[in-house]
Write a protein that holds these residues in place. Structure first.
Motif, PDB file in Angstrom:
ATOM      1  N   THR A   1       9.456   2.907  -4.371  1.00 24.28           N
ATOM      2  CA  THR A   1       9.397   1.770  -3.453  1.00 24.28           C
ATOM      3  C   THR A   1       9.743   2.247  -2.054  1.00 24.28           C
ATOM      4  O   THR A   1      10.358   3.290  -1.877  1.00 24.28           O
ATOM      5  CB  THR A   1      10.406   0.661  -3.850  1.00 24.28           C
ATOM      6  OG1 THR A   1      11.723   1.223  -3.875  1.00 24.28           O
ATOM      7  CG2 THR A   1      10.072   0.092  -5.213  1.00 24.28           C
TER       8      THR A   1
ATOM      9  N   ILE B   1       5.378   0.063  -5.086  1.00 25.56           N
ATOM     10  CA  ILE B   1       5.168  -1.389  -5.108  1.00 25.56           C
ATOM     11  C   ILE B   1       5.341  -1.899  -3.685  1.00 25.56           C
ATOM     12  O   ILE B   1       6.280  -1.519  -2.989  1.00 25.56           O
ATOM     13  CB  ILE B   1       6.178  -2.093  -6.035  1.00 25.56           C
ATOM     14  CG1 ILE B   1       6.033  -1.576  -7.476  1.00 25.56           C
ATOM     15  CG2 ILE B   1       5.980  -3.598  -5.994  1.00 25.56           C
ATOM     16  CD1 ILE B   1       7.108  -2.111  -8.407  1.00 25.56           C
ATOM     17  N   SER B   2       4.427  -2.758  -3.251  1.00 24.48           N
ATOM     18  CA  SER B   2       4.561  -3.386  -1.937  1.00 24.48           C
ATOM     19  C   SER B   2       4.054  -4.816  -2.039  1.00 24.48           C
ATOM     20  O   SER B   2       2.991  -5.066  -2.614  1.00 24.48           O
ATOM     21  CB  SER B   2       3.752  -2.622  -0.871  1.00 24.48           C
ATOM     22  OG  SER B   2       3.901  -3.231   0.394  1.00 24.48           O
ATOM     23  N   ASP B   3       4.833  -5.748  -1.508  1.00 21.33           N
ATOM     24  CA  ASP B   3       4.446  -7.154  -1.631  1.00 21.33           C
ATOM     25  C   ASP B   3       3.577  -7.640  -0.478  1.00 21.33           C
ATOM     26  O   ASP B   3       3.165  -8.799  -0.461  1.00 21.33           O
ATOM     27  CB  ASP B   3       5.683  -8.051  -1.758  1.00 21.33           C
ATOM     28  CG  ASP B   3       6.597  -7.966  -0.540  1.00 21.33           C
ATOM     29  OD1 ASP B   3       6.278  -7.189   0.393  1.00 21.33           O
ATOM     30  OD2 ASP B   3       7.629  -8.663  -0.522  1.00 21.33           O
ATOM     31  N   ASN B   4       3.268  -6.745   0.473  1.00 22.61           N
ATOM     32  CA  ASN B   4       2.375  -7.127   1.568  1.00 22.61           C
ATOM     33  C   ASN B   4       1.903  -5.889   2.312  1.00 22.61           C
ATOM     34  O   ASN B   4       2.451  -4.801   2.155  1.00 22.61           O
ATOM     35  CB  ASN B   4       3.074  -8.096   2.531  1.00 22.61           C
ATOM     36  CG  ASN B   4       4.176  -7.429   3.336  1.00 22.61           C
ATOM     37  OD1 ASN B   4       3.917  -6.720   4.319  1.00 22.61           O
ATOM     38  ND2 ASN B   4       5.418  -7.633   2.912  1.00 22.61           N
TER      39      ASN B   4
ATOM     40  N   THR C   1      -0.377   2.288  -5.863  1.00 24.51           N
ATOM     41  CA  THR C   1       0.494   1.226  -5.368  1.00 24.51           C
ATOM     42  C   THR C   1       0.078  -0.118  -5.953  1.00 24.51           C
ATOM     43  O   THR C   1      -1.101  -0.462  -5.966  1.00 24.51           O
ATOM     44  CB  THR C   1       0.443   1.144  -3.836  1.00 24.51           C
ATOM     45  OG1 THR C   1       0.834   2.415  -3.290  1.00 24.51           O
ATOM     46  CG2 THR C   1       1.380   0.074  -3.306  1.00 24.51           C
ATOM     47  N   ASN C   2       1.056  -0.861  -6.424  1.00 28.55           N
ATOM     48  CA  ASN C   2       0.825  -2.210  -6.935  1.00 28.55           C
ATOM     49  C   ASN C   2       0.909  -3.185  -5.766  1.00 28.55           C
ATOM     50  O   ASN C   2       1.970  -3.398  -5.187  1.00 28.55           O
ATOM     51  CB  ASN C   2       1.875  -2.550  -8.000  1.00 28.55           C
ATOM     52  CG  ASN C   2       1.590  -3.873  -8.685  1.00 28.55           C
ATOM     53  OD1 ASN C   2       0.979  -4.775  -8.115  1.00 28.55           O
ATOM     54  ND2 ASN C   2       2.035  -3.986  -9.925  1.00 28.55           N
ATOM     55  N   LEU C   3      -0.241  -3.773  -5.428  1.00 28.36           N
ATOM     56  CA  LEU C   3      -0.318  -4.709  -4.308  1.00 28.36           C
ATOM     57  C   LEU C   3      -0.687  -6.109  -4.772  1.00 28.36           C
ATOM     58  O   LEU C   3      -1.218  -6.909  -4.002  1.00 28.36           O
ATOM     59  CB  LEU C   3      -1.353  -4.211  -3.290  1.00 28.36           C
ATOM     60  CG  LEU C   3      -1.001  -2.919  -2.547  1.00 28.36           C
ATOM     61  CD1 LEU C   3      -2.239  -2.300  -1.922  1.00 28.36           C
ATOM     62  CD2 LEU C   3       0.058  -3.180  -1.474  1.00 28.36           C
ATOM     63  N   THR C   4      -0.425  -6.407  -6.032  1.00 25.99           N
ATOM     64  CA  THR C   4      -0.862  -7.689  -6.586  1.00 25.99           C
ATOM     65  C   THR C   4      -0.183  -8.893  -5.932  1.00 25.99           C
ATOM     66  O   THR C   4      -0.676 -10.021  -6.043  1.00 25.99           O
ATOM     67  CB  THR C   4      -0.603  -7.733  -8.104  1.00 25.99           C
ATOM     68  OG1 THR C   4       0.773  -7.407  -8.377  1.00 25.99           O
ATOM     69  CG2 THR C   4      -1.492  -6.732  -8.815  1.00 25.99           C
ATOM     70  N   MET C   5       0.908  -8.656  -5.239  1.00 27.25           N
ATOM     71  CA  MET C   5       1.586  -9.742  -4.528  1.00 27.25           C
ATOM     72  C   MET C   5       1.172  -9.814  -3.059  1.00 27.25           C
ATOM     73  O   MET C   5       1.558 -10.734  -2.339  1.00 27.25           O
ATOM     74  CB  MET C   5       3.104  -9.567  -4.627  1.00 27.25           C
ATOM     75  CG  MET C   5       3.648  -9.595  -6.046  1.00 27.25           C
ATOM     76  SD  MET C   5       3.289 -11.155  -6.887  1.00 27.25           S
ATOM     77  CE  MET C   5       4.338 -12.264  -5.932  1.00 27.25           C
ATOM     78  N   ALA C   6       0.377  -8.868  -2.615  1.00 28.45           N
ATOM     79  CA  ALA C   6      -0.050  -8.810  -1.208  1.00 28.45           C
ATOM     80  C   ALA C   6      -1.322  -9.632  -1.024  1.00 28.45           C
ATOM     81  O   ALA C   6      -2.423  -9.111  -0.873  1.00 28.45           O
ATOM     82  CB  ALA C   6      -0.267  -7.363  -0.780  1.00 28.45           C
TER      83      ALA C   6
ATOM     84  N   TRP D   1      -3.801  -8.912   1.987  1.00 28.16           N
ATOM     85  CA  TRP D   1      -4.043  -7.492   2.271  1.00 28.16           C
ATOM     86  C   TRP D   1      -5.343  -7.286   3.031  1.00 28.16           C
ATOM     87  O   TRP D   1      -5.406  -6.509   3.985  1.00 28.16           O
ATOM     88  CB  TRP D   1      -4.020  -6.686   0.991  1.00 28.16           C
ATOM     89  CG  TRP D   1      -5.165  -6.929   0.050  1.00 28.16           C
ATOM     90  CD1 TRP D   1      -5.251  -7.918  -0.880  1.00 28.16           C
ATOM     91  CD2 TRP D   1      -6.369  -6.169  -0.056  1.00 28.16           C
ATOM     92  NE1 TRP D   1      -6.437  -7.836  -1.557  1.00 28.16           N
ATOM     93  CE2 TRP D   1      -7.150  -6.764  -1.084  1.00 28.16           C
ATOM     94  CE3 TRP D   1      -6.868  -5.046   0.595  1.00 28.16           C
ATOM     95  CZ2 TRP D   1      -8.393  -6.276  -1.457  1.00 28.16           C
ATOM     96  CZ3 TRP D   1      -8.113  -4.556   0.230  1.00 28.16           C
ATOM     97  CH2 TRP D   1      -8.864  -5.166  -0.786  1.00 28.16           C
TER      98      TRP D   1
END
Length: 384
Positions: free
Chosen positions: A111, A142-145, A163-168, A171
């Motif tokens: 992270t 992991i990055s949320d945006n 990278t997990n960007l599923t919360m971004a 994007w």
């Protein structure tokens, strides 16, 4: 004298002296890392401009480049080996206000909370950053945006992978709105579904020329939006993204979008699950793209049908890859009209008949691979 000045500019700072506050920023950054000897020189040399991976401005001594990918060791039977660093990326890097290139690739960061969180508040600190590489990190970040990268107003090249960007959720919005980004490389990432209405008020990028999104999990509805990202695109790489079925399902309005990409030279769609007939696929690009495209890769799909005469309308084509598909039938007699073609790979299909004599007129052809087909001719691969 000029050569000496160049060496000094590349290897170190002003008269061998780095700035103390920037040196302290690096040391604080190092405290959060387990570097496994990658930063050994940081404890030996007093002048931080001589540290491994650090490059300083020749005049003022400011740190302008930080290249912290791991040190490669000797090659073994599997190739080169290296030991990645891990730990936390400290926000102290934000004190390097003159930094133009930052490479943190091939490490094991999971992270980047301090770095990204601080960027959202202190974006102006890295306003001179031109290149940011956080790709090939073994830790699966992991990055949320991605909104933070929009504030890096000078950024031209951005590389991100694993990278997990599923919360971004925004994007694509932040990429499209970026004022200077020209090359974007995204690999092995996971993305959320994009709401098209969130992009309706954002104009196409005026700078994005290279877009690479490969080996990632992307909802099919997102791909048409990628085609409308920028009319400046010269290269579009969408390989290994699990695209399946026919191109219209995955690329709504693909024809009109591609037709407006008058500068597009490279289109890579290999390694997907496309199964539409080739003649239908080649009819989709309209307008000037047929004259600009130089590399077309549709290999390793499930595309069927025969190679149509329309292929000769791609007058600038230099490389055509259609290997590992389900093509059948004979090659068109006029294929020799592709006078600019240097590479033609049709291997591992179900093509039949004889090789057209017009192939002999292709003076620029260097590689012709038609192996593992059912041609009458005995020649399967020719290097001209």
């Amino acid at each position: 004298m000029l050569v000496l000045m160049y060496i000094l500019a590349v290897s170190g700072g002003s008269n061998g002296r780095c700035l103390e506050h920037e040196k302290q920023a690096l040391l604080k950054f190092k405290e959060g890392l387990i570097d496994y000897g990658n930063l050994a020189s940081w404890a030996i040399e007093k002048d931080c401009c001589r540290w491994r991976g650090v490059e300083c401005d020749n005049r003022a001594g400011h740190i302008v480049r930080l290249d912290l990918h791991p040190v490669f060791s000797h090659a073994d039977h599997d190739g080169f080996t290296w030991t990645p660093m891990d730990g936390v990326i400290s926000s102290s890097l934000l004190d390097l206000r003159h930094l133009s290139h930052l490479d943190l690739s091939r490490n094991q960061f999971t992270t980047i909370p301090g770095f990204v969180g601080s960027l959202k508040e202190l974006l102006g600190n890295l306003s001179r950053l031109l290149s940011l590489d956080v790709s090939n990190n073994n830790g699966d970040m992991i990055s949320d945006n991605l909104e933070w990268h929009s504030g890096l107003s000078s950024l031209r090249t951005f590389k991100l992978s694993r990278t997990n960007l599923t919360m971004a959720v925004y994007w694509l919005h932040s990429i499209k709105a970026h004022p200077s980004l020209s090359s974007l490389y995204l690999q092995d990432c996971q993305f959320p579904v994009v709401d098209p209405s969130s992009l309706s008020h954002i104009n196409s990028s005026k700078s994005l020329a290279v877009l690479q999104l490969i080996d990632s999990i992307v909802h099919p509805s997102t791909f048409p939006l990628l085609l409308n990202m920028s009319n400046k695109l010269t290269a579009l790489h969408l390989s290994k993204n699990r695209l399946n079925g026919t191109i219209p399902i995955s690329f709504a309005h693909m024809g009109s979008s591609l037709g407006n990409l008058c500068k597009l030279r490279t289109l890579l769609l290999n390694g997907n699950y496309l199964n539409e007939p080739l003649p239908v696929i080649l009819e989709k690009p309209s307008g000037c793209v047929k004259g600009s495209l130089q590399v077309l890769d549709l290999s390793v799909n499930q595309i069927k049908g025969s190679l149509p005469e329309i292929i000769t309308r791609f007058s600038s084509l230099k490389e055509l890859y259609l290997d590992d598909n389900k093509l059948d039938g004979a090659l068109p007699d006029n294929i020799g009209n592709l006078s600019s073609l240097a590479v033609l790979n049709l291997a591992r299909n179900k093509l039949t008949g004889s090789l057209p004599q017009s192939i002999g007129l292709m003076s620029g052809l260097k590689v012709l691979n038609v192996s593992s087909n059912s041609f009458n001719d005995f020649t399967s691969e020719i290097h001209l």
